[in-house]
Design a protein around this motif. Structure first.
Motif, short mmCIF file in Angstrom:
data_model
loop_
_atom_site.label_atom_id
_atom_site.label_comp_id
_atom_site.label_asym_id
_atom_site.label_seq_id
_atom_site.Cartn_x
_atom_site.Cartn_y
_atom_site.Cartn_z
N PHE A 3 0.96 -1.01 -0.13
CA PHE A 3 0.06 -0.05 0.04
C PHE A 3 0.72 1.39 -0.05
O PHE A 3 1.96 1.22 0.77
CB PHE A 3 -1.05 0.04 1.19
N LEU A 4 0.43 2.36 -0.68
CA LEU A 4 1.23 3.65 -0.80
C LEU A 4 0.33 4.27 -0.07
O LEU A 4 -0.76 4.75 -0.38
CB LEU A 4 1.23 4.00 -1.95
N PHE A 5 0.67 5.11 1.20
CA PHE A 5 0.00 5.92 2.12
C PHE A 5 0.81 6.98 2.47
O PHE A 5 2.10 6.94 2.49
CB PHE A 5 -0.71 5.13 3.37
N GLY A 6 0.43 8.03 3.03
CA GLY A 6 1.13 9.30 3.32
C GLY A 6 0.30 10.21 3.80
O GLY A 6 -0.96 10.27 3.95
N MET A 7 0.73 11.62 3.89
CA MET A 7 0.28 12.87 4.16
C MET A 7 0.36 13.89 2.97
O MET A 7 1.50 13.71 2.59
CB MET A 7 0.73 13.21 5.49
N ARG A 8 -0.45 14.92 2.98
CA ARG A 8 -0.44 15.66 1.71
C ARG A 8 -0.84 17.25 2.57
O ARG A 8 -2.18 16.89 3.31
CB ARG A 8 -1.19 15.63 0.70
N THR A 9 -0.60 18.23 2.16
CA THR A 9 -1.23 19.45 2.73
C THR A 9 -1.63 20.35 1.47
O THR A 9 -0.70 20.48 0.59
CB THR A 9 -0.11 20.20 3.44
N ARG A 10 -2.70 20.74 1.56
CA ARG A 10 -3.21 21.40 0.50
C ARG A 10 -3.59 23.00 0.93
O ARG A 10 -4.14 22.88 2.06
CB ARG A 10 -4.69 20.76 -0.14
N ALA A 11 -3.13 23.85 0.09
CA ALA A 11 -3.36 25.02 0.59
C ALA A 11 -4.21 25.82 -0.38
O ALA A 11 -4.08 25.86 -1.63
CB ALA A 11 -2.11 26.13 0.72
N LYS A 12 -5.37 26.71 0.14
CA LYS A 12 -6.27 27.22 -0.51
C LYS A 12 -6.53 28.71 0.12
O LYS A 12 -6.51 29.04 1.32
CB LYS A 12 -7.57 26.60 -0.28
N SER A 13 -6.62 29.74 -0.95
CA SER A 13 -6.45 31.07 -0.54
C SER A 13 -8.07 31.40 -0.30
O SER A 13 -8.87 31.02 -1.08
CB SER A 13 -6.12 31.93 -1.72
N ILE A 14 -8.29 31.82 0.73
CA ILE A 14 -9.67 32.30 1.21
C ILE A 14 -10.47 33.68 1.01
O ILE A 14 -11.48 33.65 1.31
CB ILE A 14 -10.15 31.49 2.63
N VAL A 33 -5.18 32.34 3.97
CA VAL A 33 -4.65 31.18 3.32
C VAL A 33 -5.25 29.78 4.32
O VAL A 33 -4.61 30.06 5.72
CB VAL A 33 -3.56 30.89 2.98
N GLU A 34 -5.89 29.15 3.91
CA GLU A 34 -6.36 27.90 4.91
C GLU A 34 -5.43 26.63 4.24
O GLU A 34 -5.54 26.37 2.92
CB GLU A 34 -7.64 27.44 4.50
N SER A 35 -4.70 25.96 5.06
CA SER A 35 -4.03 24.82 4.60
C SER A 35 -4.65 23.77 5.38
O SER A 35 -4.83 23.67 6.57
CB SER A 35 -2.35 24.93 4.90
N GLN A 36 -5.01 22.73 4.87
CA GLN A 36 -5.55 21.49 5.27
C GLN A 36 -4.72 20.25 4.91
O GLN A 36 -4.18 19.90 3.90
CB GLN A 36 -7.08 21.25 4.68
N LYS A 37 -4.55 19.48 6.31
CA LYS A 37 -3.67 18.09 6.08
C LYS A 37 -4.55 17.09 5.75
O LYS A 37 -5.73 17.12 6.09
CB LYS A 37 -2.99 17.91 7.09
N TRP A 38 -4.42 16.12 4.82
CA TRP A 38 -5.07 14.86 4.54
C TRP A 38 -4.13 13.73 4.70
O TRP A 38 -3.05 13.66 4.28
CB TRP A 38 -5.52 15.05 2.88
N VAL A 46 -7.69 10.94 1.37
CA VAL A 46 -8.94 10.15 1.79
C VAL A 46 -9.74 10.77 3.02
O VAL A 46 -10.94 11.03 3.22
CB VAL A 46 -8.69 8.80 2.14
N ILE A 47 -8.89 11.22 4.15
CA ILE A 47 -9.32 11.53 5.47
C ILE A 47 -8.79 12.72 5.83
O ILE A 47 -7.61 13.10 5.63
CB ILE A 47 -9.03 10.67 6.50
N PRO A 48 -9.80 14.01 5.83
CA PRO A 48 -9.03 15.24 6.32
C PRO A 48 -8.62 15.19 7.73
O PRO A 48 -9.27 14.63 8.64
CB PRO A 48 -10.16 16.11 6.36
N LEU A 49 -7.27 15.71 8.44
CA LEU A 49 -6.94 15.48 9.52
C LEU A 49 -6.65 16.94 10.19
O LEU A 49 -6.68 16.86 11.42
CB LEU A 49 -5.39 14.91 9.32
N GLY A 50 -7.06 18.06 9.66
CA GLY A 50 -7.02 19.25 10.39
C GLY A 50 -6.68 20.53 9.52
O GLY A 50 -6.11 19.90 8.34
N SER A 51 -6.88 21.59 10.09
CA SER A 51 -6.78 22.53 9.09
C SER A 51 -6.10 23.95 9.88
O SER A 51 -6.12 24.07 11.11
CB SER A 51 -7.74 23.02 8.25
N ASN A 52 -5.17 24.64 9.25
CA ASN A 52 -4.58 26.01 9.80
C ASN A 52 -4.83 27.04 8.99
O ASN A 52 -5.19 26.90 7.62
CB ASN A 52 -3.16 25.70 10.04
#
Length: 83
Positions: A3-14, A33-38, A46-52
């Motif tokens: 399985f390939l699994f990991g974490m990713r952070t996406r940043a979005k200007s709000i 900017v809202e940055s959300q870890k997945w 797959v699963i959102p883990l939190g946002s800053n």
């Protein structure tokens, strides 16, 4: 099987907020900017883990943390402007 699994952070200007910067002491537009870890599985978020929330100065680039209320305030402003 593997399985390939990991974490990713996406940043979005709000939105943009006019504030005075604490570093360059100028009243300028700051980008919010809202940055959300997945959690990702096979490179698919797959699963959102939190946002800053971060507010970044447009002149000097200073980034400061913001509260979650900032997003609600910006949404209320855009709703009032569109009505």
């Amino acid at each position: 099987m593997f399985f390939l699994f990991g974490m990713r952070t996406r940043a979005k200007s709000i939105g943009q907020v006019e504030r005075s910067c604490s570093k360059c002491t100028r009243p300028t537009m700051h980008n919010a900017v809202e940055s959300q870890k997945w959690f990702t599985l096979f490179f698919v978020p797959v699963i959102p883990l939190g946002s800053n929330y971060v507010v970044r100065c447009g002149v000097c680039g200073l980034a400061t943390k913001a509260s979650t209320e900032l997003k609600q305030q910006l949404l209320a402003k855009t709703m009032a402007a569109s009505a």
